[in-house]
Design an enzyme around this catalytic site. Structure first.
Site, mmCIF file in Angstrom:
data_model
loop_
_atom_site.group_PDB
_atom_site.id
_atom_site.type_symbol
_atom_site.label_atom_id
_atom_site.label_comp_id
_atom_site.label_asym_id
_atom_site.label_seq_id
_atom_site.Cartn_x
_atom_site.Cartn_y
_atom_site.Cartn_z
ATOM 1 N N SER A 65 -79.305 -27.977 -25.314
ATOM 2 C CA SER A 65 -78.508 -29.347 -26.202
ATOM 3 C C SER A 65 -79.518 -30.350 -25.249
ATOM 4 O O SER A 65 -80.617 -30.441 -25.258
ATOM 5 C CB SER A 65 -77.614 -29.388 -25.101
ATOM 6 O OG SER A 65 -77.913 -30.354 -23.283
ATOM 7 N N LYS A 66 -79.319 -31.368 -25.834
ATOM 8 C CA LYS A 66 -79.813 -32.960 -25.653
ATOM 9 C C LYS A 66 -80.740 -32.866 -24.859
ATOM 10 O O LYS A 66 -81.230 -33.770 -24.015
ATOM 11 C CB LYS A 66 -78.892 -34.322 -25.756
ATOM 12 C CG LYS A 66 -78.321 -33.998 -27.788
ATOM 13 C CD LYS A 66 -78.429 -35.419 -28.078
ATOM 14 C CE LYS A 66 -77.547 -35.517 -28.796
ATOM 15 N NZ LYS A 66 -75.876 -35.266 -29.494
ATOM 16 N N ARG A 67 -80.045 -32.286 -23.849
ATOM 17 C CA ARG A 67 -80.609 -32.379 -21.955
ATOM 18 C C ARG A 67 -81.684 -31.913 -21.390
ATOM 19 O O ARG A 67 -82.974 -32.831 -21.491
ATOM 20 C CB ARG A 67 -80.020 -31.484 -21.189
ATOM 21 C CG ARG A 67 -78.782 -32.887 -19.953
ATOM 22 C CD ARG A 67 -78.275 -32.058 -18.972
ATOM 23 N NE ARG A 67 -77.773 -29.798 -19.326
ATOM 24 C CZ ARG A 67 -77.518 -29.192 -19.798
ATOM 25 N NH1 ARG A 67 -76.755 -28.880 -17.908
ATOM 26 N NH2 ARG A 67 -76.527 -28.206 -19.756
ATOM 27 N N HIS A 68 -82.228 -31.289 -22.599
ATOM 28 C CA HIS A 68 -83.469 -30.278 -22.616
ATOM 29 C C HIS A 68 -84.627 -31.349 -24.103
ATOM 30 O O HIS A 68 -85.634 -30.712 -23.421
ATOM 31 C CB HIS A 68 -83.043 -28.862 -23.345
ATOM 32 C CG HIS A 68 -82.805 -28.016 -22.430
ATOM 33 N ND1 HIS A 68 -81.226 -27.470 -22.925
ATOM 34 C CD2 HIS A 68 -82.334 -27.697 -21.212
ATOM 35 C CE1 HIS A 68 -80.167 -27.296 -22.016
ATOM 36 N NE2 HIS A 68 -81.649 -27.025 -20.745
#
Ligand code: GLU
Ligand code: ZN
Length: 500
Positions: free
Chosen positions: A263-266
């Site tokens: 996800s964008k977190r990564h």
């Protein structure tokens, strides 16, 4: 049997790594088996639909060099390939199911359904979802609802007993108790719009899809789809649900590593982002194909054409694949090194123009510059930072110009001698090696270290302590500008040797 597979995205967002991997696996599988790759746009969700997403889908596939054999824009014998253009068809087939006694009209109002939901919640009832209220309405009851002008939905009759099994090429048999399947889900909404399940199954059948390769998160829909195929009396395609794409996370406190759905977190997940930063399509395609698939566990480099030949389902990993940003960077650097000077110049040009550092007409100079930075580039956009020296940094500070263990007078002598050599050398087209050797000889003659010759030159030309090799920089700058900057540096040194 000819293999027919499809990529069926919903244009509700930008194409991301997981979606693109699904597209690639389908595409390669079709190519490797002499089959057809179909693109189908599943745009039944009109609220989340956006034309930008649709354009992004087309742009992404084009950028990766993935051509569909049938689909939007190009058409094909099973078209149209955009679901919103097929609504009439879904209505027809939903009605067929009603006529066959496999589906039924439901007149329940949203209010009734909402009350039902609340009641189930309050009673903590084991029954969840629709209570099949309209499954066995009498003709009189139906007529009464119709008279009230209620527009019905069409619901699928899901068997209440027994179980449903489907076979997945990777996961084996997957069985679900029918009582655990959504109780009679809506197939056609009251406004005549189909739900995902109905449109997806009808299209896969009518488009002759033989293998359904899609993300594992669709496994829960599998049994329902099988019930639908069987209700229609259609053959069930083969399923191959693809393992998830995960991102790696390190706990900042404990340092423990764990994995979660990418996800964008990564980091970036949309292909558009990767493209903007200057990843090459070859690198992204190569690396993404290795997330959850391998050839022999060893070989890493594959062109698109090679994958079109060697891809096979047997080598798909059952375990989730991990998307490693560093590995992608490494691939990108490798692919950049494979580019010729001309190719790389063309790739870098847009970044440098956008940064206002170069103009299209400077292309020849960029070609001459490229060998000096090729090995250092990880992303195409890295070139912008490396070319910061193109912007005049102003008069260089004497401290920057004068190397350690040298003084202003010595540096002045060195830079003057360098200039005396460099100016005619550049004008007669000397090579880097020639210039390098001559300047080393010059250093010897002056009785100073090589750095005493090269460092003042670098600073004079770039105004920076860190830059690409000075000869490369001199090739990228306008020739007159190179001379102007060196002369300016000489003046700086002159005035500070006089002061002392
Ligand atoms: N439209 C669905 C999606 O966006 C397709 C799922 C499937 O391949 O059946 O993923
Ligand atoms: Zn009902």
């Amino acid at each position: 049997m000819q293999v027919r597979v499809r990529y069926a995205p919903s244009p509700t967002g930008l194409q991301h790594i997981g979606g693109v991997r699904t597209a690639l696996f389908n595409y390669f599988f079709a190519r490797a088996n002499g089959g057809k790759f179909i693109l189908r746009v599943e745009d039944t969700d009109r609220e989340r639909y956006s034309t930008e997403s649709l354009q992004d889908l087309y742009d992404t596939l084009e950028w990766l060099g993935i051509k569909w054999d049938e689909g939007p824009v190009i058409g094909g014998s099973c078209g149209p390939y955009v679901q919103s253009e097929r609504f009439e068809l879904y209505r027809e087939y939903a009605q067929k199911l009603v006529d066959m006694g496999k589906a039924y009209y439901c007149y329940c109002t949203p209010q009734r359904l909402e009350e039902l939901r609340k009641k189930q919640e309050e009673e903590k009832s084991s029954e969840q979802g629709y209570d099949r209220h309209c499954r066995n309405l009498t003709p009189e009851q139906r007529a009464e609802y119709e008279k009230q002008g209620i527009k019905p939905v069409i619901r699928l009759k899901v068997p209440t007993e027994g179980s449903t099994t489907f076979h997945d090429i990777l996961m084996g048999d997957i069985t679900r108790e029918n009582k655990d399947i959504s109780p009679d889900p809506v197939l056609l909404k009251s406004d005549g719009f189909p739900t995902y399940h109905l449109a997806n199954v009808i299209d896969d059948h009518l488009m002759g899809v033989t293998h359904i390769m899609r993300a594992q998160e669709w496994i829960p829909s599998g049994p329902l789809h099988v019930i639908l195929y069987e209700a229609f009396g259609w053959e069930v395609p083969q399923y191959c649900h693809l393992p998830m794409v995960m991102g790696k996370e390190t706990d900042p406190v404990t340092g423990e590593v764990h994995f979660a759905k990418l996800s964008k977190r990564h980091g970036s997940t949309s292909v558009r982002d990767f493209r903007k930063k200057g990843y090459l399509p070859e690198a992204l395609l190569n690396y993404v194909s290795l997330v959850g698939w391998s050839y022999d566990g060893d070989r890493e480099f594959f062109t698109r054409e090679e994958l079109e030949n060697v891809f096979c389902l047997e080598k798909i990993n059952k375990a989730p694949g991990v998307f490693d940003y560093q590995k992608l960077d490494w691939f990108n650097g490798q692919y950049i090194r494979k580019k010729t000077d001309d190719e790389l110049a063309d790739l870098l040009m847009p970044y440098l123009c956008e940064a206002g550092l170069l103009k299209e007409t400077d292309r020849d100079r960029l070609v001459a510059f490229v060998p000096g930075v090729r090995e250092r580039l990880v992303l195409l956009s890295d070139a912008v930072g490396m070319c910061a020296f193109l912007k005049d940094q102003g008069e260089p500070a004497p401290e920057l110009l004068i190397p350690k263990k040298m003084d202003a007078a010595g540096t002045l002598e060195s830079l003057k001698a360098v200039y005396g050599y460099i100016r005619p050398a550049l004008e007669k087209g000397a090579s880097d090696d020639e210039m390098q050797n001559s300047l080393c000889e010059l250093a010897q003659k002056l009785g100073i270290k090589n750095a005493g010759v090269f460092n003042p030159l670098r600073t004079a030309v770039t105004g920076l302590a860190v830059s690409p090799p000075p000869f490369s920089c001199m090739r990228l700058l306008d020739r007159a500008e190179v001379f102007r900057r060196i002369e300016r540096a000489i003046k700086v040194l002159e005035s500070c040797s006089k002061e002392r």
